[in-house]
Design a protein around this motif. Structure first.
Motif, PDB file in Angstrom:
ATOM      1  N   ASP A 142      -8.843  -4.168   6.658  1.00  0.00           N
ATOM      2  CA  ASP A 142      -9.740  -4.266   7.815  1.00  0.00           C
ATOM      3  C   ASP A 142      -9.276  -3.406   8.987  1.00  0.00           C
ATOM      4  N   ASN A 143      -7.963  -3.249   9.114  1.00  0.00           N
ATOM      5  CA  ASN A 143      -7.471  -2.447  10.249  1.00  0.00           C
ATOM      6  C   ASN A 143      -7.493  -0.937   9.956  1.00  0.00           C
ATOM      7  N   GLY A 144      -8.010  -0.562   8.781  1.00  0.00           N
ATOM      8  CA  GLY A 144      -8.185   0.861   8.480  1.00  0.00           C
ATOM      9  C   GLY A 144      -7.144   1.451   7.549  1.00  0.00           C
ATOM     10  N   LEU A 145      -6.077   0.708   7.249  1.00  0.00           N
ATOM     11  CA  LEU A 145      -5.043   1.257   6.355  1.00  0.00           C
ATOM     12  C   LEU A 145      -5.616   1.428   4.947  1.00  0.00           C
ATOM     13  N   ALA A 146      -5.549   2.644   4.435  1.00  0.00           N
ATOM     14  CA  ALA A 146      -6.047   2.906   3.083  1.00  0.00           C
ATOM     15  C   ALA A 146      -4.917   2.725   2.084  1.00  0.00           C
ATOM     16  N   VAL A 147      -5.186   1.931   1.039  1.00  0.00           N
ATOM     17  CA  VAL A 147      -4.209   1.766  -0.044  1.00  0.00           C
ATOM     18  C   VAL A 147      -4.854   2.346  -1.295  1.00  0.00           C
ATOM     19  N   ILE A 148      -4.259   3.383  -1.855  1.00  0.00           N
ATOM     20  CA  ILE A 148      -4.863   4.027  -3.024  1.00  0.00           C
ATOM     21  C   ILE A 148      -3.806   4.246  -4.099  1.00  0.00           C
ATOM     22  N   GLY A 149      -4.249   4.481  -5.330  1.00  0.00           N
ATOM     23  CA  GLY A 149      -3.269   4.735  -6.373  1.00  0.00           C
ATOM     24  C   GLY A 149      -3.890   5.273  -7.647  1.00  0.00           C
ATOM     25  N   GLU A 150      -3.117   6.024  -8.381  1.00  0.00           N
ATOM     26  CA  GLU A 150      -3.545   6.501  -9.692  1.00  0.00           C
ATOM     27  C   GLU A 150      -2.588   5.897 -10.716  1.00  0.00           C
ATOM     28  N   VAL A 151      -3.153   5.065 -11.587  1.00  0.00           N
ATOM     29  CA  VAL A 151      -2.321   4.315 -12.535  1.00  0.00           C
ATOM     30  C   VAL A 151      -2.185   5.093 -13.847  1.00  0.00           C
ATOM     31  N   ASN A 152      -0.945   5.299 -14.256  1.00  0.00           N
ATOM     32  CA  ASN A 152      -0.679   5.925 -15.555  1.00  0.00           C
ATOM     33  C   ASN A 152       0.305   5.035 -16.312  1.00  0.00           C
ATOM     34  N   PRO A 153      -0.233   4.132 -17.166  1.00  0.00           N
ATOM     35  CA  PRO A 153       0.634   3.141 -17.807  1.00  0.00           C
ATOM     36  C   PRO A 153       1.685   3.756 -18.732  1.00  0.00           C
ATOM     37  N   PHE A 154       1.541   5.043 -19.071  1.00  0.00           N
ATOM     38  CA  PHE A 154       2.513   5.673 -19.983  1.00  0.00           C
ATOM     39  C   PHE A 154       3.691   6.311 -19.253  1.00  0.00           C
ATOM     40  N   GLY A 206       7.684   0.711   8.323  1.00  0.00           N
ATOM     41  CA  GLY A 206       6.466   1.187   8.990  1.00  0.00           C
ATOM     42  C   GLY A 206       6.413   0.761  10.450  1.00  0.00           C
ATOM     43  N   ARG A 207       7.166  -0.255  10.793  1.00  0.00           N
ATOM     44  CA  ARG A 207       7.247  -0.712  12.190  1.00  0.00           C
ATOM     45  C   ARG A 207       8.723  -0.771  12.594  1.00  0.00           C
ATOM     46  N   PRO A 208       9.364   0.402  12.819  1.00  0.00           N
ATOM     47  CA  PRO A 208      10.804   0.435  13.101  1.00  0.00           C
ATOM     48  C   PRO A 208      11.131   0.023  14.549  1.00  0.00           C
ATOM     49  N   HIS A 230       4.835   6.582  18.636  1.00  0.00           N
ATOM     50  CA  HIS A 230       4.692   5.798  17.401  1.00  0.00           C
ATOM     51  C   HIS A 230       3.494   4.865  17.478  1.00  0.00           C
ATOM     52  N   GLN A 231       3.402   4.191  18.608  1.00  0.00           N
ATOM     53  CA  GLN A 231       2.291   3.231  18.777  1.00  0.00           C
ATOM     54  C   GLN A 231       0.927   3.936  18.665  1.00  0.00           C
ATOM     55  N   ASN A 232       0.858   5.134  19.219  1.00  0.00           N
ATOM     56  CA  ASN A 232      -0.422   5.861  19.198  1.00  0.00           C
ATOM     57  C   ASN A 232      -0.735   6.482  17.848  1.00  0.00           C
ATOM     58  N   ARG A 233       0.281   7.010  17.204  1.00  0.00           N
ATOM     59  CA  ARG A 233       0.024   7.819  16.010  1.00  0.00           C
ATOM     60  C   ARG A 233       0.170   7.048  14.694  1.00  0.00           C
ATOM     61  N   TYR A 234       1.046   6.026  14.659  1.00  0.00           N
ATOM     62  CA  TYR A 234       1.244   5.280  13.411  1.00  0.00           C
ATOM     63  C   TYR A 234       0.281   4.097  13.338  1.00  0.00           C
ATOM     64  N   SER A 235      -0.947   4.380  13.744  1.00  0.00           N
ATOM     65  CA  SER A 235      -2.004   3.372  13.678  1.00  0.00           C
ATOM     66  C   SER A 235      -2.451   3.259  12.215  1.00  0.00           C
ATOM     67  N   PRO A 236      -2.767   2.030  11.754  1.00  0.00           N
ATOM     68  CA  PRO A 236      -3.105   1.873  10.329  1.00  0.00           C
ATOM     69  C   PRO A 236      -4.240   2.784   9.849  1.00  0.00           C
ATOM     70  N   ASN A 237      -5.189   3.077  10.730  1.00  0.00           N
ATOM     71  CA  ASN A 237      -6.291   3.956  10.305  1.00  0.00           C
ATOM     72  C   ASN A 237      -5.854   5.414  10.184  1.00  0.00           C
ATOM     73  N   ASN A 238      -4.597   5.686  10.551  1.00  0.00           N
ATOM     74  CA  ASN A 238      -4.071   7.054  10.467  1.00  0.00           C
ATOM     75  C   ASN A 238      -3.040   7.163   9.337  1.00  0.00           C
ATOM     76  N   ILE A 239      -2.974   6.110   8.514  1.00  0.00           N
ATOM     77  CA  ILE A 239      -1.941   6.049   7.464  1.00  0.00           C
ATOM     78  C   ILE A 239      -2.590   5.770   6.109  1.00  0.00           C
ATOM     79  N   THR A 240      -2.100   6.421   5.077  1.00  0.00           N
ATOM     80  CA  THR A 240      -2.536   6.117   3.708  1.00  0.00           C
ATOM     81  C   THR A 240      -1.304   5.720   2.906  1.00  0.00           C
ATOM     82  N   ALA A 253      -1.461  -7.070   9.960  1.00  0.00           N
ATOM     83  CA  ALA A 253      -1.219  -7.362  11.379  1.00  0.00           C
ATOM     84  C   ALA A 253      -0.914  -6.105  12.191  1.00  0.00           C
ATOM     85  N   TRP A 254      -0.802  -4.961  11.538  1.00  0.00           N
ATOM     86  CA  TRP A 254      -0.491  -3.732  12.285  1.00  0.00           C
ATOM     87  C   TRP A 254      -1.630  -3.409  13.252  1.00  0.00           C
ATOM     88  N   GLN A 255      -1.249  -3.136  14.476  1.00  0.00           N
ATOM     89  CA  GLN A 255      -2.233  -2.897  15.535  1.00  0.00           C
ATOM     90  C   GLN A 255      -2.902  -1.537  15.386  1.00  0.00           C
TER      91      GLN A 255
END
Lengths: 406, 397
Positions: A9-21, A107-109, A175-185, A207-209
């Motif tokens: 919901d906060n915009g963080l994209a979680v993606i993946g390519e699965v290769n079981p082999f 991600g939140r140092p 960090h607060q401005n640029r490491y926004s979840p909608n700016n991270i994949t 919970a990331w702002q």
């Protein structure tokens, strides 16, 4: 191979390519921020922040972080470019969960003052190291000359002065401005369970702002300037040429990269036959760097000081000839073969796929299979490349040279 | 020629390496750099193909060439899509058996070899490690794999052609292959391509003296580049895995001792690390650090202290992390056909057999705090060879 994605919901994209082999799995945080997103006062902050991320959080000190990574046997690192900061690791599948949790935590140092001040020394050592690496130094200087006032000309490392003057608070704000979840994949590749990884990310990152992390995107054709500086301790002439290319969002990017291969691959290219085969230069290569909304061709040439004029004359003639007569069918075929086999080799390893899948999402918001890339490369025609040559005029370049005293 | 192959299920590529006994240390005195000339010269035409036709033929297969001059071998190889393997092998056979080696092309290869040596002055990180090996190993094992200006200048086409002929000795060559391929078909093809019964023994290399303990090369750069090397057991030694573990505790990951003490706690360097470097007849642990002149002495002192302290005690956690790191590098490198092709060839040369991944994993598992510390106590680090390049010297005890 199966592609999976979910946007929190906060915009963080979680993606993946699965290769079981696959025997391994790779995970990376792709943050859409780099030197082009900095202003002059905080020049170098993106790269410095990449270092500081490893200094940990309130729960984990710097040495704990290093130990936690090494406990998983991870091959891990991070890099910062003009427009991306990427944290990545490859592990055996059984360690993926541990290493992903660790990256999420980082991600939140904390960005503590005491770590910040110590790490300044390391950053300044890195600046000194690259000063002693003319291959890198000349490209960095040429980029600044080419892009001039465009933000892509900003130095990635910054200078000793900007690093000295920077405060930890300025970095926290960045960090607060640029490491926004909608700016991270958050990207995965290889042998892994997507739902399990998504749950980890969803539990910890929801919970990331959110903040506005915008970027002004403008193209820039460069100013075709020429500059040379001398360094007493150098022996060879190091030359970097930069001219306009196409952006990552431009569908002609495959044609553009084939053109770079035709002109400046390390074997069998036009540079090779004109310069390296004749022993006029020991290195002469060209690469196409497609970026966010802009792009540039980078040539790097190393030769004897006494041969410089002859080398540059040859380059000029070669590029003029290319503009007048275009490329041949058989050189396009060779370039395709080389690029296609490089693609296959690169994509055989999960770490290779991570980078490709990640950047396709960052720039295009698209998943592309290796097969799609192969087909697009195969479909490029001689006319596509020749049209690009006429439009981009590779002979109209910015030139930076670094060499010994005359 | 020995043919080694390792099939890999999950890849579409194939990679191969020819190791020819024409490495830098195998060439006669006064020929340092000849291997570098030869490695370029042999690609400038072979069989009926001139330089351009040969290059075009290789490029049309989309193969990625690898060429390297090592201490013992000149290695030429490629990684490519498996359907082109058979054609690629035909071309490489021509390069090895029938290189044109014309006088005209010789001059160009020679100029490039000279340029490579001169370029080292602009790459102090590489130069310091080459000089370090030269001083550390008994002659001629440490001889520069790039070359020596005077030696290269003195080489003629005739002399260099003869060196190539004498040293492209198939009796001492190793061919390795990994990825997706049909081993029987490859063996059959190789029998046909390299149809010869001539056997020529490969002489062992007599060893001479070691170089200076400390060498400083002045350069007005931004950093002092420090190389330090000390002796350890060879790859065939039964203590090999204990020394690999010791090096990992020192420099395996970011929690290892050198990174922690030199970079994390003191901020002295950006780049610092140590690696195991093993030849058949000698081996060492080689360490590199680059730092600004004012920190050079302290950096060297801290590094030496860490080497010296290692035998005093190692934690169980450090061993656990070193094991995890070594095993993961091993398994991940097994996903790449090119790295497997080169690993099996190197195994065969160093050990006269190829280790399975399971064997290596098991040997790593068998090490312990006790085995590593016992090894370090009975093989104390002593006699450091040191080279620095930069604006300031260091004091070496």
């Amino acid at each position: 191979m199966e592609f999976k994605k979910h946007i929190l919901d906060n915009g963080l994209a979680v993606i993946g390519e699965v290769n079981p082999f696959a025997k391994s799995a790779a995970v990376g945080f792709f943050v859409r921020t780099g030197s082009r997103d900095e202003d002059k006062i905080i020049s170098g902050v993106s790269h410095f922040l990449e270092h500081m991320t490893f200094k940990g959080t309130d729960k984990l000190g710097p040495l704990d972080v290093n130990k936690a990574f090494d406990d998983t046997g991870a091959q891990f690192n991070a890099f910062t470019s003009e427009e991306n900061t990427v944290y990545y690791s490859a592990v055996l599948p059984e360690y993926l969960e541990d290493v992903t949790k660790l990256w999420i935590e980082l991600g939140r140092p904390s960005l503590r003052d005491e770590d910040f001040n110590m790490e300044k020394n390391v950053i300044k050592e890195e600046i000194a190291m690259y000063e002693d690496t003319p291959t890198f130094d000349v490209i960095d200087r040429a980029r600044s000359l080419y892009f001039d006032t465009h933000p892509c000309g900003n130095s990635i490392l910054g200078t000793r002065e900007t690093i000295d003057a920077m405060s930890a608070e300025q970095m926290r704000v960045y960090h607060q401005n640029r490491y926004s979840p909608n700016n991270i994949t958050l990207v995965f590749a290889g042998n892994f369970d997507f739902d399990k990884m998504l749950k980890l990310a969803s539990d910890a990152c929801s919970a990331w702002q959110y903040s506005q992390a915008e970027r002004k995107i403008t193209d820039y054709p460069g100013k075709a300037q020429t500059k040379r500086i001398e360094k007493q301790n150098l022996v060879r002439e190091h030359i970097c040429l930069i001219s306009p290319a196409v952006s990552m969002q431009d569908e002609r990017r495959f044609a553009a990269s084939l053109l770079a291969n035709i002109i400046g691959d390390s074997t069998g290219s036009r540079y090779y036959w004109a310069l390296v085969d004749k022993a006029l230069a020991e290195v002469a290569t060209m690469q196409c760097e497609s970026m966010d909304g802009t792009g540039a061709y980078y040539s790097y040439i190393r030769c004897d000081r006494g041969s410089t004029q002859k080398v540059l004359r040859k380059v000029k003639i070669l590029l003029e000839d290319l503009t007048n007569s275009g490329i041949e069918e058989d050189e396009l075929d060779k370039a395709k073969n080389k690029i296609l086999s490089a693609l296959v080799l690169h994509n055989e390893v999960p770490m290779g796929r991570l980078v490709t899948v990640g950047f396709n999402w960052v720039y295009l918001k698209q998943y592309r299979t290796t097969h799609q890339d192969v087909e697009d490369i195969k479909s490029v025609t001689v006319e596509d490349v020749n049209t690009l040559i006429r439009e981009l005029k590779p002979g109209n370049f910015t030139q930076y040279s670094l060499g010994p005293a005359r | 020629m020995v043919i080694l192959g390792e099939p890999m299920e999950a890849v579409e590529s194939a990679a191969f390496d020819f190791l020819l006994p024409a490495g830098a240390s195998r060439l006669p005195d006064g020929c340092c750099g000849a291997a570098n000339i030869i490695s370029d010269w042999i690609f400038r035409g072979a069989g009926e193909l001139d330089s351009r036709q040969l290059s075009d033929a290789l490029d049309s297969l989309g193969l990625h060439r690898s060429v390297g001059v090592g201490t013992n071998f000149l290695s030429i190889g490629a990684a490519l899509e498996n359907e082109n393997l058979s054609t690629a092998l035909e071309l490489y056979t021509k390069i090895i058996n029938e290189p044109k080696l014309t006088n005209k092309q010789f001059e160009l290869s020679k100029q490039l070899a000279l340029a490579a040596v001169m370029s080292l002055d602009d790459d102090p990180r590489k130069k310091v490690m080459l000089k370090l090996r030269e001083n550390f190993y008994p002659e001629p094992l440490g001889i520069s794999t790039v070359g020596n200006l005077d030696n290269i200048n003195s080489l003629t086409p005739d002399k260099t052609r003869q060196l190539a002929k004498d040293n492209f000795n198939l009796t001492g060559a190793i061919f390795s292959l990994a990825g997706k391929y049909d081993f029987d078909a490859v063996c059959k093809q190789m029998e046909k391509l390299f149809d010869t019964n001539a056997k020529q023994p490969v002489d062992s290399i007599p060893l001479g003296n070691k170089g200076q303990k400390y060498t400083h090369i002045h350069n007005d750069g931004a950093q002092v580049h420090i190389g330090m090397m000390t002796e350890t057991v060879r790859p065939a030694d039964e203590q090999y895995y204990n020394t690999r573990m010791a090096v990992s505790v020192l420099s395996g990951g970011m929690s290892a001792r050198l990174f922690t003490e030199v970079r994390e706690k003191r901020g002295l360097c950006y780049a610092v690390g140590a690696k195991y470097h093993g030849l058949k007849d000698a081996a060492g642990i080689a360490c590199y650090a680059g730092t600004v002149p004012d920190c050079a002495q302290q950096t060297l002192d801290v590094i030496k202290e860490q080497f010296d302290k290692l035998a005093e005690g190692i934690d169980a956690d450090e061993i656990k992390r070193a094991k995890a790191g070594l095993k993961s590098v091993l398994i991940m490198s097994s996903e790449s056909s090119a790295s497997r092709a080169s690993a099996i060839a190197s195994d065969f040369y160093l050990l006269e057999r190829v280790r399975s991944l399971d064997e290596i994993k098991e040997k790593i598992e068998q090490t312990s705090v006790e085995s590593v510390t016992d090894f370090l106590k009975s093989n104390k680090f002593k006699d450091y060879t040191i080279v620095t390049i930069g604006p300031k010297q260091v004091i070496v005890e």
